[in-house]
Scaffold this active site. Sequence first.
Site, PDB file in Angstrom:
ATOM      1  N   CYS A   1     -13.091  -9.938   6.760  1.00 58.06           N
ATOM      2  CA  CYS A   1     -14.436 -10.413   6.404  1.00 58.06           C
ATOM      3  C   CYS A   1     -14.977  -9.765   5.130  1.00 58.06           C
ATOM      4  CB  CYS A   1     -15.423 -10.188   7.560  1.00 58.06           C
ATOM      5  SG  CYS A   1     -15.956  -8.468   7.738  1.00 58.06           S
TER       6      CYS A   1
ATOM      7  N   CYS B   1     -12.750  -4.457   4.941  1.00 60.17           N
ATOM      8  CA  CYS B   1     -12.128  -5.286   5.970  1.00 60.17           C
ATOM      9  C   CYS B   1     -11.392  -6.448   5.300  1.00 60.17           C
ATOM     10  CB  CYS B   1     -13.192  -5.818   6.928  1.00 60.17           C
ATOM     11  SG  CYS B   1     -12.533  -6.970   8.136  1.00 60.17           S
TER      12      CYS B   1
ATOM     13  N   ASP C   1       0.852  -1.191   0.000  1.00 58.18           N
ATOM     14  CA  ASP C   1       0.000   0.000   0.000  1.00 58.18           C
ATOM     15  C   ASP C   1       0.888   1.241   0.000  1.00 58.18           C
ATOM     16  OD1 ASP C   1      -2.632   1.406   0.489  1.00 58.18           O
ATOM     17  OD2 ASP C   1      -1.547   2.032   2.284  1.00 58.18           O
TER      18      ASP C   1
ATOM     19  N   GLU D   1      -1.037  -1.267  -6.185  1.00 58.24           N
ATOM     20  CA  GLU D   1      -2.182  -0.527  -6.703  1.00 58.24           C
ATOM     21  C   GLU D   1      -1.937  -0.204  -8.173  1.00 58.24           C
ATOM     22  OE1 GLU D   1      -3.265   2.896  -4.215  1.00 58.24           O
ATOM     23  OE2 GLU D   1      -1.780   2.086  -2.823  1.00 58.24           O
TER      24      GLU D   1
ATOM     25  N   ASP E   1      -3.008   1.045   7.189  1.00 65.32           N
ATOM     26  CA  ASP E   1      -2.206   0.795   5.987  1.00 65.32           C
ATOM     27  C   ASP E   1      -1.958  -0.705   5.797  1.00 65.32           C
ATOM     28  OD1 ASP E   1      -2.148   3.503   5.676  1.00 65.32           O
ATOM     29  OD2 ASP E   1      -0.097   3.771   6.419  1.00 65.32           O
TER      30      ASP E   1
ATOM     31  N   CYS F   1     -17.043  -7.442  11.944  1.00 70.89           N
ATOM     32  CA  CYS F   1     -16.454  -8.629  12.595  1.00 70.89           C
ATOM     33  C   CYS F   1     -15.495  -8.277  13.730  1.00 70.89           C
ATOM     34  CB  CYS F   1     -15.737  -9.506  11.565  1.00 70.89           C
ATOM     35  SG  CYS F   1     -14.133  -8.859  11.037  1.00 70.89           S
TER      36      CYS F   1
HETATM   37 ZN    ZN Z   1     -14.554  -7.506   9.176  1.00 72.92          ZN
END
Ligand code: ZN
Length: 373
Positions: free
Chosen positions: A323, A320, A184, A266, A349, A342
């Site tokens: 999840c 996330c 990142d 990216e 980062d 979650c």
């Molecule tokens: Zn999550």
Amino acid sequence: MKFVVQVRLFPTPAQEAALADTLRLCNEAANLVSRTAWDTKTFRNYDLRVHTYGELKNMGLSAQPAQHVIKKVADAYTTVRAQVKANLRKPLTKPIGFRKDAAQPFDDRCLSWQVEARTVSIWTTGGRMKGIRFGCSEEQARALAAYRKGESDLVHRDGRWLLIATCDVPDTDVTEPDTFLGVDFGIANIATTSDGVKHAGKALNAVRHRNRELRRRLQAKQTKSAKRLLKRRRRKESRFARDVNHVISKSIVTEAERTGRGIALEDLQGIRDRVRLRKPQRVTLHSWSFHQLGSFIAYKAVRAGVALVYVDPAYTSQGCSACGHIDRKNRPDQETFACTSCGFAEHADVNAARNIAMRGVAGWAAVMQPDAA
Ligand SMILES: [Zn+2]
């Protein structure tokens, strides 16, 4: 695998004048095409050509440059449309504008490379300019000679003339990876990996800040010595940034090679398209720095046979990595990621880098499908 190599041109005064005039004319033409696109609601490359090609020829552009100008405008509108769709920006309220020194793409018919001699020959409004010298490292020269393909961008920035070339490496030279190291790019941390390694930008940001302050103080006095001092500082800053980017890229590629992983970054095309448009200086500066870091990682990866994929960066910071839940509220502040679904918590980062790593796996699978080629 695609990556970019950026080299600096050292034109003679006569060559420089021709380059400046060419870039100015191409961007005047781009603004004209952009206005026509906007007024007639015609944004596709082919349709725009019908509307504007004759006029561009009359302005003094020959066939290839005219087509590249039109394509550049069509691409800029496509990029903006995609960004609006992804909620990354507001819809346009006026035609896209191009600075008089905005980057201009040249294909092989308008630009040829003599890598061994370190020169290029380029179409300009003043005729074909031959033997324009450029500087690059041995590593870059090898990549240019072996893998350069397609268009190169002519860029004028901070009084320097640059060429940004695209290199394309056949996938057969690359080790097949199982998993990916995600990277990142950021401002506080220049690069953060999905392993949790942070390459802080503290020292570099401090230098940039000091130089920005100095620039502000000295810009008022337009004396020769002030200008000289600023120029020296800017060179030093860019050398420093370059060294930092070399160290970071080496560490990332070495780690991926050691663990048999590929690298996911990216999408640089997005960064490249963004800097072609009007943007605040600060954003541009960082974009260029990321661009350089990305290209260092790319050619070091090529040399090591490490797989590299570019992934769509949309929502990597809000999603996330445990999840998949996407929510702006997952980012209570700049540094923190805390999933509202979650409960997964991690440095923001690192979470983004983990998302990039996962997209890398999917991206690589898509690249390697036999039908894709
Ligand atoms: Zn999550």
